[in-house]
Design a protein around this motif. Structure first.
Motif, PDB file in Angstrom:
ATOM      1  N   LYS A  65      -9.455  -8.373   2.109  1.00  0.00           N
ATOM      2  CA  LYS A  65      -9.890  -7.641   3.309  1.00  0.00           C
ATOM      3  C   LYS A  65      -8.735  -7.119   4.149  1.00  0.00           C
ATOM      4  O   LYS A  65      -8.712  -7.224   5.367  1.00  0.00           O
ATOM      5  CB  LYS A  65     -10.794  -8.531   4.163  1.00  0.00           C
ATOM      6  N   ILE A  75      -7.572  -3.868   3.607  1.00  0.00           N
ATOM      7  CA  ILE A  75      -7.683  -2.421   3.746  1.00  0.00           C
ATOM      8  C   ILE A  75      -8.789  -2.142   4.744  1.00  0.00           C
ATOM      9  O   ILE A  75      -9.903  -2.640   4.607  1.00  0.00           O
ATOM     10  CB  ILE A  75      -7.995  -1.748   2.401  1.00  0.00           C
ATOM     11  N   PHE A  76      -8.476  -1.368   5.730  1.00  0.00           N
ATOM     12  CA  PHE A  76      -9.432  -1.117   6.781  1.00  0.00           C
ATOM     13  C   PHE A  76     -10.252   0.131   6.470  1.00  0.00           C
ATOM     14  O   PHE A  76      -9.850   0.981   5.693  1.00  0.00           O
ATOM     15  CB  PHE A  76      -8.709  -0.957   8.115  1.00  0.00           C
ATOM     16  N   GLN A  77     -11.382   0.181   7.128  1.00  0.00           N
ATOM     17  CA  GLN A  77     -12.319   1.275   6.893  1.00  0.00           C
ATOM     18  C   GLN A  77     -11.685   2.642   7.132  1.00  0.00           C
ATOM     19  O   GLN A  77     -11.838   3.558   6.331  1.00  0.00           O
ATOM     20  CB  GLN A  77     -13.504   1.068   7.826  1.00  0.00           C
ATOM     21  N   ASP A  78     -10.949   2.777   8.240  1.00  0.00           N
ATOM     22  CA  ASP A  78     -10.366   4.091   8.522  1.00  0.00           C
ATOM     23  C   ASP A  78      -9.268   4.442   7.521  1.00  0.00           C
ATOM     24  O   ASP A  78      -9.085   5.592   7.161  1.00  0.00           O
ATOM     25  CB  ASP A  78      -9.858   4.197   9.974  1.00  0.00           C
ATOM     26  N   GLN A  79      -8.538   3.429   7.032  1.00  0.00           N
ATOM     27  CA  GLN A  79      -7.525   3.689   6.007  1.00  0.00           C
ATOM     28  C   GLN A  79      -8.195   4.128   4.705  1.00  0.00           C
ATOM     29  O   GLN A  79      -7.749   5.049   4.030  1.00  0.00           O
ATOM     30  CB  GLN A  79      -6.716   2.422   5.726  1.00  0.00           C
ATOM     31  N   LEU A 125      -2.025   4.853   0.498  1.00  0.00           N
ATOM     32  CA  LEU A 125      -1.998   3.932   1.638  1.00  0.00           C
ATOM     33  C   LEU A 125      -0.609   3.806   2.212  1.00  0.00           C
ATOM     34  O   LEU A 125      -0.431   3.717   3.423  1.00  0.00           O
ATOM     35  CB  LEU A 125      -2.397   2.532   1.166  1.00  0.00           C
ATOM     36  N   TYR A 174       1.229  -5.851   3.564  1.00  0.00           N
ATOM     37  CA  TYR A 174       1.047  -7.197   4.085  1.00  0.00           C
ATOM     38  C   TYR A 174      -0.365  -7.651   3.798  1.00  0.00           C
ATOM     39  O   TYR A 174      -1.316  -6.901   3.998  1.00  0.00           O
ATOM     40  CB  TYR A 174       1.320  -7.205   5.595  1.00  0.00           C
TER      41      TYR A 174
END
Lengths: 302, 420
Positions: free
Chosen positions: B30, B32-36, B57, B77
């Motif tokens: 978890k 990777i974020f939604q906006d990325q 990314l 990270y």
């Protein structure tokens, strides 16, 4: 042997302290950029720890856009006075008044990009050659490629294709007169690390980070603070909401969101459940172009 | 339970499925974020690729996106409840050897990928060699794309055998293998049911559990002085502390120490941090040491134990990797050298050989080292260095060379010992 194992926060702290001492030892006139945001609050805290029990051996500089949250300016003055440090203010308003930069107009006007000129002028005028910043590699993709000791030429420019390789913990701080180094001691910290460390060390932050009532209007999915500094479009209605800010920059480029997180522990819980990065959630300036940050950085931005 | 910081280096090309493997670990933990995700989905679509290219990314530079290549080391990270990982992701092509060397220089664990269909290639050997040269303590070979060889145990064993055989020529003290399909997630985060013949852990499980704390040298006390702390404050009038990072051994108040280059001996009076004095200091803690007696100590000096001191010398043999295309290393050239917290000047007395990093062949006829080339040199320094062999201590055994006219970092060096 378990006592010989450092927690990740202690390991990150040790790395940052090492970097700060190394930069100060290799530079002539260091300065630390302090915006009043959480990252620079952590950076300043680490710098204080690095030289204890001596006082901070360099001044603190704030690039003041003139559009700051008043709470953040109060916080800045209180923290700097508490450390007995010298404060240098580089003023965007002054740069505008003197005609060195031209202010943008309209509802989308931002003084964000205008910060570069007074920043570089203050570096030149004060002959600073080591400039600490609170940038983190996880926050933005151009920052992810930047060195810890990041070389700037006499124009303050960053050349991403011509960076000095950085190996082990051997940092190369050599530079000529007129050139300087931006040094990023918290490069390897993530947003989560920052918050956990703030909690562990009990570091004070400006109140805007915590849930509060405020008059806001909605723009690009964010709740912008209503103030004299931002022109609104006709359809943008002001209303009161319970909000907080996830990053703290200038009022014109920092968006808030509805939140009831009122303590660091509640913020940690909120951040770890979030599926959106902090810049995506709160920085109007980065939504404009895929390479917005790289372009600003090349010109000498933070 | 406290979370431990672990540094990884990954290397390989897109063809090995490296991005897919990393992407899966980031996604499954978890990170990777939604906006990325939305941004890279959009960017992938704009480029006409029909899969989500996770390299986007971190390929943050305009030139990287324009050319569709990773130019630089990308730091990513991610964290699990047990560990926080700093991942230095480096491109695998030979023209990026310097990036691989950079990423490996601080790594605790190296992840090397191979395509199960192709097996051990020249580039696999090169990656393993660099990991061993830089003394990355643990190497994990991920045999990827197992789905394309029908999860064949036989094929996996062939690769393991071939690599193990090759690894005997290198200095790798902990070598692990995992059969993986990054695309389908086999043995990446969870153990796969499609490899019942494999009893070992998944890649992430390995990364979480490989014991790295013992990789530090806790025997030989080494404390390069970084900065002398003189508070000039009434309440600390006579305070004189030596700030630095412990790079070897365990320091305790009351310990006898020797200071180099002076050779003076003294006793540790206290070890200070902002949070108060500590009973012991170990790598990689940053502390401030006070001594019982007043000695003349400055930045660049080394605090060690009277009966265990580093080598002191000006004639040194080392392996170097050349890092720039602006010049080449030649015999007789002079550079600035940074070793621990000490700067000096260095003369390249001899280039003993250039190493072909694909075949490990030594070319003793070579008269220069160009970008990405690795060779053995002899250096003469203007001042003594206080060093250990790189294999004993990566901090006191490493150095960089800096071009004195441009101030560019031009070489990374690993000390072999006193010049032979």
């Amino acid at each position: 042997m378990s006592s010989y194992r450092l927690s990740h926060l202690s390991a990150l702290e040790a790395e940052s302290v090492h970097i700060i001492r190394e930069a100060v030892a290799e530079g002539e006139r260091p300065v630390l950029l302090f915006s009043g945001g959480k990252d620079s609050a952590v950076l300043l805290w680490l710098a204080m720890k690095a030289f204890h029990p001596a006082r901070l051996p360099f001044p603190v500089m704030h690039v003041d856009t003139g559009h700051n949250f008043p709470e953040v300016l109060d916080f800045r003055d209180r923290v700097v006075a508490g450390l007995g440090a010298e404060l240098v203010v580089a003023s965007v308003q002054e740069a505008i008044d003197e005609g060195r930069v031209v202010e943008e107009t309209g509802p989308r006007a931002s003084r964000n990009r205008l910060q570069t000129e007074p920043l570089l002028k203050a570096i030149t005028d004060n002959r600073f050659d080591v400039v600490f910043g609170g940038g983190r590699r996880d926050e933005e993709k151009a920052r992810a490629k930047e060195r810890v000791f990041s070389f700037r030429d006499e124009f303050g420019q960053w050349d991403p294709k011509n960076q000095r390789p950085e190996l082990w913990s051997l940092y190369n701080g050599r530079h000529r007169v007129g050139e300087h180094l931006r040094v990023f001691p918290i490069s390897n910290w993530t947003e989560a690390d920052i918050w956990q460390y703030i909690e562990r060390e009990n570091i004070e932050l400006p109140s805007v980070y915590f849930s509060h009532r405020r008059m806001v209007f909605e723009r690009d999915g964010m709740l912008m603070a209503d103030s004299d500094h931002i022109e609104r479009f006709d359809h943008e209605q002001v209303f009161e909401a319970v909000v907080r800010f996830r990053t703290v920059g200038d009022m014109s480029c920092t968006g808030g969101f509805a939140s009831t997180a009122a303590t660091v522990a509640e913020i940690i819980a909120e951040v770890s459940a979030s599926r959106i990065t902090e810049r995506g959630a709160s920085r109007a300036d980065d939504l404009t172009a895929e390479a917005a940050m790289e372009d600003r950085k090349r010109e000498g931005y933070f | 339970m406290s979370v431990e910081l672990v540094r990884l280096a990954t290397t390989g090309s897109v063809d090995d499925g490296k991005s897919t493997l990393i992407g899966r670990m980031l996604y499954d933990t978890k990170q990777i974020f939604q906006d990325q995700m939305e941004a890279i989905e959009l960017a992938s679509k704009n480029r006409g690729t029909d899969y989500v290219d996770l390299a986007l990314l971190t390929d943050g530079l305009r030139a990287e996106r324009e050319q569709g290549i990773t130019i630089d080391v990308a730091y990513r990270y991610f964290a699990t409840p047990k560990r926080k990982f700093v991942l230095a992701d480096t491109p695998g092509h030979i023209q990026y050897t310097r990036n691989m060397v950079t990423g490996a220089s601080t790594a605790d664990i190296a992840l090397v990928l191979v395509d199960a269909r192709a097996g051990i290639l020249e580039q696999t050997r090169r990656h393993a060699f660099i990991a061993s040269l830089l003394r990355v303590p643990h190497l994990v070979l991920c045999v990827n794309k197992m789905d394309l060889v029908d999860y064949s145990e036989e094929r996996y064993n062939e690769i393991v055998e071939e690599f193990t055989e090759f690894a005997t020529r290198l200095d790798i003290h902990d070598l692990r293998f995992v059969p993986v399909s990054a695309l389908h997630g086999d043995n990446v985060v969870d153990e796969s049911e499609r490899t019942p013949w494999y009893a070992g852990p998944s890649v992430l499980h390995l990364l979480e559990n490989i014991y790295v704390a013992s990789d530090r040298n806790l025997i030989d006390v080494r404390f390069p002085v970084q900065y002398v702390v003189r508070p000039h404050r009434m309440e600390y009038q006579d305070y004189r502390g030596y700030a630095g990072t412990v790079v070897g051994g365990v320091l305790k108040p009351g310990d006898d120490v020797r200071v180099l280059p002076s050779g003076f001996e003294g006793k540790i009076k206290g070890i200070d941090t902002y949070d108060g004095p500590v009973d012991e200091a170990v790598p990689p803690m940053s502390v401030t040491i006070r001594l019982e007696n007043d000695l003349d100590i400055s930045r660049g000096d080394m605090i060690c134990r009277p009966h265990n001191q580093p080598e002191v010398g000006q004639d040194i043999d080392a392996m170097v990797c050349w890092l720039t295309d602006a010049s080449s290393l030649r015999r007789g050239a002079k550079y600035a050298i940074k070793h621990t917290t000490r700067w000096a000047r260095a003369l390249v007395g001899d280039l003993r050989y250039r190493l072909d990093i694909n075949t490990l062949h030594r070319d003793e006829e070579a008269d220069l080292l160009s970008l990405n080339e690795i060779g053995r040199i002899r250096l003469r320094t203007t001042q003594p260095l206080f060093y250990d062999e790189y294999r004993r201590n990566r901090e006191t055994g490493s150095f960089i060379l800096v071009d004195e006219s441009t101030n560019a970092t031009v070489a990374a060096g690993m000390i072999l010992g006193a010049a032979q």
